[in-house]
Design an enzyme around this catalytic site. Structure first.
Site, mmCIF file in Angstrom:
data_model
loop_
_atom_site.group_PDB
_atom_site.id
_atom_site.type_symbol
_atom_site.label_atom_id
_atom_site.label_comp_id
_atom_site.label_asym_id
_atom_site.label_seq_id
_atom_site.Cartn_x
_atom_site.Cartn_y
_atom_site.Cartn_z
ATOM 1 N N ASN A 48 -39.751 13.319 -133.853
ATOM 2 C CA ASN A 48 -40.460 12.811 -132.671
ATOM 3 C C ASN A 48 -39.946 13.387 -131.370
ATOM 4 O O ASN A 48 -40.710 13.720 -130.478
ATOM 5 C CB ASN A 48 -40.165 11.300 -132.555
ATOM 6 C CG ASN A 48 -41.332 10.476 -132.998
ATOM 7 O OD1 ASN A 48 -42.406 11.018 -133.227
ATOM 8 N ND2 ASN A 48 -41.117 9.188 -133.117
ATOM 9 N N LYS B 225 -27.740 -2.101 -132.254
ATOM 10 C CA LYS B 225 -28.048 -0.973 -133.139
ATOM 11 C C LYS B 225 -27.892 -1.433 -134.576
ATOM 12 O O LYS B 225 -27.119 -2.355 -134.855
ATOM 13 C CB LYS B 225 -27.086 0.196 -132.900
ATOM 14 C CG LYS B 225 -27.648 1.548 -133.327
ATOM 15 C CD LYS B 225 -28.489 2.164 -132.242
ATOM 16 C CE LYS B 225 -29.337 3.298 -132.737
ATOM 17 N NZ LYS B 225 -29.976 4.018 -131.619
ATOM 18 N N ASP C 158 -35.023 4.808 -135.134
ATOM 19 C CA ASP C 158 -34.036 5.855 -134.882
ATOM 20 C C ASP C 158 -34.279 6.843 -136.027
ATOM 21 O O ASP C 158 -35.367 6.852 -136.617
ATOM 22 C CB ASP C 158 -32.613 5.271 -134.851
ATOM 23 C CG ASP C 158 -31.578 6.247 -134.273
ATOM 24 O OD1 ASP C 158 -31.370 6.230 -133.057
ATOM 25 O OD2 ASP C 158 -30.987 7.043 -135.031
ATOM 26 N N THR D 174 -39.063 9.776 -125.583
ATOM 27 C CA THR D 174 -37.717 10.351 -125.513
ATOM 28 C C THR D 174 -37.802 11.813 -125.072
ATOM 29 O O THR D 174 -37.078 12.248 -124.160
ATOM 30 C CB THR D 174 -37.004 10.220 -126.866
ATOM 31 O OG1 THR D 174 -37.089 8.865 -127.295
ATOM 32 C CG2 THR D 174 -35.545 10.622 -126.750
ATOM 33 N N GLN E 213 -25.636 3.138 -126.673
ATOM 34 C CA GLN E 213 -26.849 2.376 -126.358
ATOM 35 C C GLN E 213 -26.605 1.386 -125.219
ATOM 36 O O GLN E 213 -27.461 1.203 -124.353
ATOM 37 C CB GLN E 213 -27.305 1.621 -127.616
ATOM 38 C CG GLN E 213 -28.726 1.092 -127.551
ATOM 39 C CD GLN E 213 -29.755 2.158 -127.887
ATOM 40 O OE1 GLN E 213 -29.650 2.828 -128.894
ATOM 41 N NE2 GLN E 213 -30.748 2.322 -127.032
HETATM 42 O O1 2IT Z 1 -31.120 5.897 -129.474
HETATM 43 C C1 2IT Z 1 -32.062 5.268 -128.973
HETATM 44 O O2 2IT Z 1 -32.093 5.010 -127.764
HETATM 45 C C2 2IT Z 1 -33.139 4.829 -129.850
HETATM 46 N N1 2IT Z 1 -33.085 5.112 -131.029
HETATM 47 C C3 2IT Z 1 -34.281 4.015 -129.304
HETATM 48 C C4 2IT Z 1 -33.928 2.579 -129.219
HETATM 49 C C5 2IT Z 1 -35.059 1.667 -128.822
HETATM 50 O O3 2IT Z 1 -34.798 0.455 -128.815
HETATM 51 O O4 2IT Z 1 -36.161 2.125 -128.507
#
Ligand code: 2IT
Length: 449
Positions: free
Chosen positions: A241, A126, A166, A210, A111
């Site tokens: 998603n 996270k 997530d 995403t 991340q």
């Molecule tokens: O892995 C990721 O980038 C996410 N689960 C999204 C994290 C977010 O803050 O939107």
């Protein structure tokens, strides 16, 4: 390999021997960084890598909730505020029984560099819990989310740490957690969470971001190769998603997703899983049901179902793992290579084991790394934060255009970083180097701590 890089990797292997997923991601990222650390001897003196692999802060907490029969259950909650050099900690929450420190740290390490790649001011965070949402009632989910937020709310905030979804955490869970945060603090700080509903500060396109972002990134790879998306076949794993966003965008762009998978196996739909409105509606239903079974799709639409198998043996142009970490192991990678796949796009965080990834990188295909390919999700989360702080809502067109531009920038920055260090069109190393460079420069500028 640069001696300092090698030493830090060895130290991590010893110190965190009970966190194999964390070791895996540290090894993957750091092994790209030798040329950068060679060029910057000052990093060793400042122990920059040693500082980078140590979370600024990581905590666990007790999350107790009462089920519909009045019985109490105790789970472990986690939040890791890993690196705040370029912005407030930002990253999702995962609710899944296998969550433990090693998974949180794998995700937060990825991340941190992913967030840097978005070009937006977000640090790496996270969290999650070993809670299993499967089979739980709406009321149980609500009570769990409320309890989780009660434990966490003091330690987050729009300028401090901004969680999101997530695996196991979607719009519904974010809603309950936001409600609890508001109730406890008595303030309207909707920038504290992203992935919210549109009625209370969500961003257009966050659910699709995403998957859409991955397809935009793919378009840039294709363009680089002088190729186009039209008529391409794609194998996708997962059903959430992210897989849904890929399917929707693929349909729009004239490509065909022929597989999706659930906990029970995968289905192969030669006509494409988005070839009719009914199928698209079914994907949405499946995503909402959360039971993870894909066999119903095969029964309903009369297509083959492969119980207990992953879709990597299917002959396609593009393979896109979009389920969870380490879903592509060496045996899968061999099938992918043997099938002549031209583009391998990691979408789930750390989709591939290191040996499988390194094997694929030696083959005649372009590999897109997860931290770049899936960065559109958190990228749109950062756009949601901007909208919240300005108290306005951008149109779908505005958000989509920003997402598309962001994915092009991420692709181009990765390609350029690889080029700069003489690595050719190596998007895996390029993403690691570009993300690292931004965080490294910010840390060096802020002094030693
Ligand atoms: O892995 C990721 O980038 C996410 N689960 C999204 C994290 C977010 O803050 O939107």
């Amino acid at each position: 390999m640069n001696a300092y890089v090698a030493r830090v990797i060895e130290d991590v292997k010893v110190k965190y021997k009970n966190e194999p997923e964390f070791i895996q991601t540290v090894e993957e990222v750091l092994s790209s960084l030798s040329p950068v650390v060679d060029a910057h001897p000052e990093y060793e003196k400042a122990d920059l890598l040693g500082r980078m692999i140590e979370p600024e802060r990581m905590f666990t907490f007790r999350v107790v909730w009462v089920d519909d029969n009045g019985v109490a259950h105790t789970n472990t909650g986690y939040r890791c505020q890993f690196n705040g050099a370029i912005g407030p900690y930002k990253g999702g929450l995962r609710f899944k029984p296998n969550v433990y420190a090693g998974i949180i740290k794998l995700l937060v390490f990825e991340q941190t560099f992913k967030n840097a790649l978005t070009g937006l001011p977000i640090g790496g965070g996270k969290g999650g819990s070993d809670f299993n949402p499967k089979g739980r009632s709406e009321a149980e989910i609500m009570r769990f989310c409320q309890s989780y937020m009660t434990a966490l709310y003091r330690y987050i905030g729009p300028d401090v740490d901004v969680p999101a979804g997530d695996e196991g955490v979607g719009g519904r869970e974010i809603g309950y957690m936001f409600g609890q945060y508001r109730r406890l603090k008595g303030v309207w700080e909707n920038g504290v969470l992203t992935g919210k509903g549109m009625t209370y500060g969500g961003s257009r396109f966050r659910p699709e971001a995403t998957g859409y972002g991955a397809m935009y990134y793919l378009n840039n790879m294709l363009a680089h190769q002088g190729d186009t998306i039209e008529g391409k076949t794609i194998a996708v794993s997962g059903y959430g998603n992210v897989a849904w966003g890929i399917c929707k965008k693929a349909r729009e762009l004239g490509a065909k997703v022929v597989t999706i998978s659930g906990r029970d196996g995968y289905i192969y739909d030669e006509e494409g899983v988005t070839s009719s409105d009914e199928k698209v509606a079914y994907l949405l239903e499946m995503r909402a049901s959360k039971n993870g079974s894909i066999k119903d799709y095969a029964d309903k639409f009369g297509v083959p179902f492969f119980p207990g198998e992953k879709p990597w043996g299917v002959k396609v142009d593009i393979a896109m793992p979009a389920a969870t970490q380490n879903e592509v192991v060496m045996a899968d990678a061999e099938k992918i290579a043997a099938n002549g796949v031209k583009y391998y796009m990691e979408v789930s965080n750390m989709s591939t084991t290191n040996d499988a990834l390194n094997f694929l990188r030696t083959k005649d295909m372009i590999v897109g790394p997860a931290k770049a390919v899936n960065a559109g999700g958190v990228g749109v989360s950062a756009l949601e934060m901007s909208q919240n702080s300005e108290r306005l809502v951008w149109t779908a067109e505005e958000v989509d255009a920003k997402l598309e531009a962001m994915m092009k920038d991420i692709h181009d920055a990765s390609a350029k970083a690889a080029e700069t260090y003489g690595l050719g069109y190596d998007l895996v190393s390029g993403a690691n180097i570009a993300g690292f460079t931004k965080v490294a420069e910010a840390m060096m500028a802020q002094g030693i701590f």
